[in-house]
Design a protein around this motif. Structure first.
Motif, PDB file in Angstrom:
ATOM      1  N   ASN A  32       0.889  -1.245  -0.019  1.00  0.00           N
ATOM      2  CA  ASN A  32      -0.361   0.210   0.017  1.00  0.00           C
ATOM      3  C   ASN A  32       1.130   1.143  -0.409  1.00  0.00           C
ATOM      4  OD1 ASN A  32      -1.588  -2.954   0.989  1.00  0.00           O
ATOM      5  ND2 ASN A  32      -2.974  -0.500   1.220  1.00  0.00           N
ATOM      6  N   ALA A  33       0.487   2.346  -1.035  1.00  0.00           N
ATOM      7  CA  ALA A  33       1.018   3.433  -0.489  1.00  0.00           C
ATOM      8  C   ALA A  33       0.856   4.112   1.350  1.00  0.00           C
ATOM      9  CB  ALA A  33       0.678   4.641  -1.347  1.00  0.00           C
ATOM     10  N   MET A  34       1.155   5.170   1.320  1.00  0.00           N
ATOM     11  CA  MET A  34       1.773   5.635   2.656  1.00  0.00           C
ATOM     12  C   MET A  34       1.322   7.065   2.653  1.00  0.00           C
ATOM     13  SD  MET A  34       1.534   2.444   4.540  1.00  0.00           S
ATOM     14  CE  MET A  34       1.976   3.813   5.978  1.00  0.00           C
ATOM     15  N   GLY A  35       1.040   7.615   3.485  1.00  0.00           N
ATOM     16  CA  GLY A  35       0.697   9.040   3.839  1.00  0.00           C
ATOM     17  C   GLY A  35       1.093   9.732   5.055  1.00  0.00           C
ATOM     18  N   TRP A  36       1.327  11.200   4.938  1.00  0.00           N
ATOM     19  CA  TRP A  36       1.154  11.849   6.623  1.00  0.00           C
ATOM     20  C   TRP A  36       0.542  12.539   5.878  1.00  0.00           C
ATOM     21  CZ3 TRP A  36       3.662  10.431  11.203  1.00  0.00           C
ATOM     22  CH2 TRP A  36       5.046   9.113  10.991  1.00  0.00           C
ATOM     23  N   PHE A  37      -0.374  13.048   7.031  1.00  0.00           N
ATOM     24  CA  PHE A  37      -1.104  14.289   6.712  1.00  0.00           C
ATOM     25  C   PHE A  37      -0.623  14.871   8.091  1.00  0.00           C
ATOM     26  CE2 PHE A  37      -4.271  13.249   3.444  1.00  0.00           C
ATOM     27  CZ  PHE A  37      -3.441  11.709   3.337  1.00  0.00           C
ATOM     28  N   ARG A  38      -1.520  16.264   8.554  1.00  0.00           N
ATOM     29  CA  ARG A  38      -1.524  17.292   9.889  1.00  0.00           C
ATOM     30  C   ARG A  38      -2.309  17.629   9.458  1.00  0.00           C
ATOM     31  NH1 ARG A  38       3.380  20.962   8.268  1.00  0.00           N
ATOM     32  NH2 ARG A  38       2.338  22.743   6.228  1.00  0.00           N
ATOM     33  N   GLN A  39      -2.352  18.324  11.422  1.00  0.00           N
ATOM     34  CA  GLN A  39      -3.754  18.765  11.314  1.00  0.00           C
ATOM     35  C   GLN A  39      -3.248  19.986  12.548  1.00  0.00           C
ATOM     36  OE1 GLN A  39      -7.120  16.766  12.774  1.00  0.00           O
ATOM     37  NE2 GLN A  39      -8.983  19.011  11.762  1.00  0.00           N
ATOM     38  N   ALA A  40      -3.899  21.482  12.487  1.00  0.00           N
ATOM     39  CA  ALA A  40      -3.294  22.073  13.500  1.00  0.00           C
ATOM     40  C   ALA A  40      -4.701  22.708  13.958  1.00  0.00           C
ATOM     41  CB  ALA A  40      -2.433  23.696  12.451  1.00  0.00           C
ATOM     42  N   PRO A  41      -4.657  22.647  15.091  1.00  0.00           N
ATOM     43  CA  PRO A  41      -5.619  23.132  16.236  1.00  0.00           C
ATOM     44  C   PRO A  41      -6.305  24.643  15.033  1.00  0.00           C
ATOM     45  CG  PRO A  41      -3.883  23.778  17.233  1.00  0.00           C
ATOM     46  CD  PRO A  41      -3.680  23.256  15.981  1.00  0.00           C
ATOM     47  N   ILE A  47      -2.800  17.161   4.049  1.00  0.00           N
ATOM     48  CA  ILE A  47      -2.126  16.192   3.379  1.00  0.00           C
ATOM     49  C   ILE A  47      -0.468  16.956   3.716  1.00  0.00           C
ATOM     50  CG2 ILE A  47      -1.614  16.880   0.773  1.00  0.00           C
ATOM     51  CD1 ILE A  47      -1.272  14.223   0.370  1.00  0.00           C
ATOM     52  N   VAL A  48       0.676  15.888   3.916  1.00  0.00           N
ATOM     53  CA  VAL A  48       2.134  16.815   3.714  1.00  0.00           C
ATOM     54  C   VAL A  48       2.862  16.266   3.024  1.00  0.00           C
ATOM     55  CG1 VAL A  48       4.137  16.466   5.164  1.00  0.00           C
ATOM     56  CG2 VAL A  48       1.576  17.033   6.105  1.00  0.00           C
ATOM     57  N   ALA A  49       2.687  14.307   2.979  1.00  0.00           N
ATOM     58  CA  ALA A  49       3.767  13.929   1.684  1.00  0.00           C
ATOM     59  C   ALA A  49       3.064  12.423   1.865  1.00  0.00           C
ATOM     60  CB  ALA A  49       4.951  13.770   2.127  1.00  0.00           C
ATOM     61  N   THR A  50       3.311  11.544   0.865  1.00  0.00           N
ATOM     62  CA  THR A  50       2.333  10.101  -0.062  1.00  0.00           C
ATOM     63  C   THR A  50       3.970   9.583  -0.191  1.00  0.00           C
ATOM     64  OG1 THR A  50       1.720  11.294  -2.273  1.00  0.00           O
ATOM     65  CG2 THR A  50       0.495  11.069   0.186  1.00  0.00           C
ATOM     66  N   ILE A  51       3.678   8.058  -0.186  1.00  0.00           N
ATOM     67  CA  ILE A  51       5.097   7.516  -1.240  1.00  0.00           C
ATOM     68  C   ILE A  51       4.037   6.299  -1.467  1.00  0.00           C
ATOM     69  CG2 ILE A  51       5.728   6.467   1.155  1.00  0.00           C
ATOM     70  CD1 ILE A  51       9.137   6.539   0.081  1.00  0.00           C
ATOM     71  N   SER A  52       4.309   5.895  -2.749  1.00  0.00           N
ATOM     72  CA  SER A  52       3.967   4.964  -3.555  1.00  0.00           C
ATOM     73  C   SER A  52       4.552   3.574  -2.921  1.00  0.00           C
ATOM     74  CB  SER A  52       4.248   5.089  -4.495  1.00  0.00           C
ATOM     75  OG  SER A  52       6.147   4.212  -4.709  1.00  0.00           O
ATOM     76  N   MET A  53       3.594   2.639  -2.977  1.00  0.00           N
ATOM     77  CA  MET A  53       3.880   1.528  -2.550  1.00  0.00           C
ATOM     78  C   MET A  53       5.505   0.777  -2.772  1.00  0.00           C
ATOM     79  SD  MET A  53       2.227  -2.572  -4.518  1.00  0.00           S
ATOM     80  CE  MET A  53       3.386  -3.376  -4.666  1.00  0.00           C
ATOM     81  N   SER A  54       5.977   1.230  -4.437  1.00  0.00           N
ATOM     82  CA  SER A  54       7.050   1.042  -4.434  1.00  0.00           C
ATOM     83  C   SER A  54       8.385   1.689  -4.111  1.00  0.00           C
ATOM     84  CB  SER A  54       7.821   1.149  -6.069  1.00  0.00           C
ATOM     85  OG  SER A  54       6.738   2.348  -6.735  1.00  0.00           O
ATOM     86  N   GLY A  55       8.082   2.352  -2.955  1.00  0.00           N
ATOM     87  CA  GLY A  55       9.021   3.793  -1.995  1.00  0.00           C
ATOM     88  C   GLY A  55       9.605   4.946  -3.794  1.00  0.00           C
ATOM     89  N   ARG A 101      -6.037   1.314  -1.316  1.00  0.00           N
ATOM     90  CA  ARG A 101      -5.922   1.041  -2.760  1.00  0.00           C
ATOM     91  C   ARG A 101      -4.930   0.035  -2.685  1.00  0.00           C
ATOM     92  NH1 ARG A 101      -5.896   3.808  -8.169  1.00  0.00           N
ATOM     93  NH2 ARG A 101      -4.637   2.484 -10.076  1.00  0.00           N
ATOM     94  N   SER A 102      -5.095  -1.481  -3.076  1.00  0.00           N
ATOM     95  CA  SER A 102      -3.029  -2.157  -2.877  1.00  0.00           C
ATOM     96  C   SER A 102      -2.818  -2.475  -3.974  1.00  0.00           C
ATOM     97  CB  SER A 102      -3.650  -3.144  -1.347  1.00  0.00           C
ATOM     98  OG  SER A 102      -3.968  -4.171  -2.055  1.00  0.00           O
ATOM     99  N   GLY A 103      -1.333  -2.734  -4.025  1.00  0.00           N
ATOM    100  CA  GLY A 103      -0.768  -3.640  -5.185  1.00  0.00           C
ATOM    101  C   GLY A 103      -0.630  -2.831  -6.588  1.00  0.00           C
ATOM    102  N   ASP A 104      -0.987  -1.111  -6.346  1.00  0.00           N
ATOM    103  CA  ASP A 104      -0.993  -0.839  -7.108  1.00  0.00           C
ATOM    104  C   ASP A 104       0.350  -0.462  -7.346  1.00  0.00           C
ATOM    105  OD1 ASP A 104      -1.753   1.312  -9.493  1.00  0.00           O
ATOM    106  OD2 ASP A 104       0.168   1.384  -9.424  1.00  0.00           O
ATOM    107  N   TYR A 105       2.121  -0.396  -7.916  1.00  0.00           N
ATOM    108  CA  TYR A 105       3.017   0.134  -8.020  1.00  0.00           C
ATOM    109  C   TYR A 105       3.610   1.479  -7.261  1.00  0.00           C
ATOM    110  CZ  TYR A 105       7.704  -2.347  -7.836  1.00  0.00           C
ATOM    111  OH  TYR A 105       9.326  -1.773  -7.715  1.00  0.00           O
ATOM    112  N   TYR A 106       3.008   2.311  -8.337  1.00  0.00           N
ATOM    113  CA  TYR A 106       2.968   3.400  -8.650  1.00  0.00           C
ATOM    114  C   TYR A 106       1.677   4.074  -7.949  1.00  0.00           C
ATOM    115  CZ  TYR A 106       6.665   1.823 -11.422  1.00  0.00           C
ATOM    116  OH  TYR A 106       8.250   1.016 -12.263  1.00  0.00           O
ATOM    117  N   TYR A 107       0.935   4.087  -7.797  1.00  0.00           N
ATOM    118  CA  TYR A 107       0.416   4.555  -6.729  1.00  0.00           C
ATOM    119  C   TYR A 107       0.234   5.905  -5.501  1.00  0.00           C
ATOM    120  CZ  TYR A 107      -4.321   5.559  -4.244  1.00  0.00           C
ATOM    121  OH  TYR A 107      -5.247   5.762  -3.644  1.00  0.00           O
ATOM    122  N   ILE A 108      -0.332   6.718  -5.408  1.00  0.00           N
ATOM    123  CA  ILE A 108       0.090   7.266  -4.495  1.00  0.00           C
ATOM    124  C   ILE A 108      -1.019   8.010  -4.006  1.00  0.00           C
ATOM    125  CG2 ILE A 108       2.909   7.961  -4.732  1.00  0.00           C
ATOM    126  CD1 ILE A 108       1.517  10.765  -5.717  1.00  0.00           C
ATOM    127  N   GLY A 109      -1.759   8.224  -2.866  1.00  0.00           N
ATOM    128  CA  GLY A 109      -3.073   9.220  -2.849  1.00  0.00           C
ATOM    129  C   GLY A 109      -2.357  10.058  -2.436  1.00  0.00           C
TER     130      GLY A 109
END
Length: 128
Positions: A32-41, A47-55, A101-109
């Motif tokens: 799976n692709a992974m992401g970092w998000f943030r929420q300020a008061p 969204i901050v950053a995301t990375i694909s399954m492949s990296g 979504r999983s198994g997609d080598y180049y997908y980023i959310g």
């Protein structure tokens, strides 16, 4: 779903650095692709950053380009967010998330709605 646990947040002066970690367990992390998000008061989650399954594919919000770096270590089931040149406006709770979504080598959310597993968050506070 995958269980996610963030760590590495804290208090830092402007111009300093922090590295956030997000350890995954449960569903196979590497598919799976992974992401970092943030929420300020008082603000919406962003969204901050995301990375694909492949990296090999990454995405950064304009506000953090050139300062933050996302990476993943499949052997450790961990995704990282290296944050340099921190600014007071980076103060927020930071969340990592895994895409539906999983198994997609180049997908980023790039939208929060594409993610179905979230960590509990880690506080980052940058003092001026």
């Amino acid at each position: 779903q995958v269980q996610l646990v963030e760590s590495g947040g804290g208090l830092v002066q402007a111009g300093g650095s922090l590295r956030l970690s997000c350890e995954a367990s449960g569903r196979t992390f590497s598919t799976n692709a992974m992401g970092w998000f943030r929420q300020a008061p008082g603000k919406e989650r962003e969204i901050v950053a995301t990375i694909s399954m492949s990296g090999t594919i990454t995405y950064y919000a304009d506000s953090v380009k050139g300062r933050f770096t996302i990476s993943r270590d499949k052997a450790k089931n961990t995704v990282y967010l290296q944050m340099n040149s921190l600014k007071p406006e980076d103060t927020a709770v930071y969340y990592c998330a895994s895409t539906r979504r999983s198994g997609d080598y180049y997908y980023i959310g790039v939208r929060g709605s594409e993610y179905d597993s979230w960590g509990q968050g880690t506080q980052v506070t940058v003092s001026s």
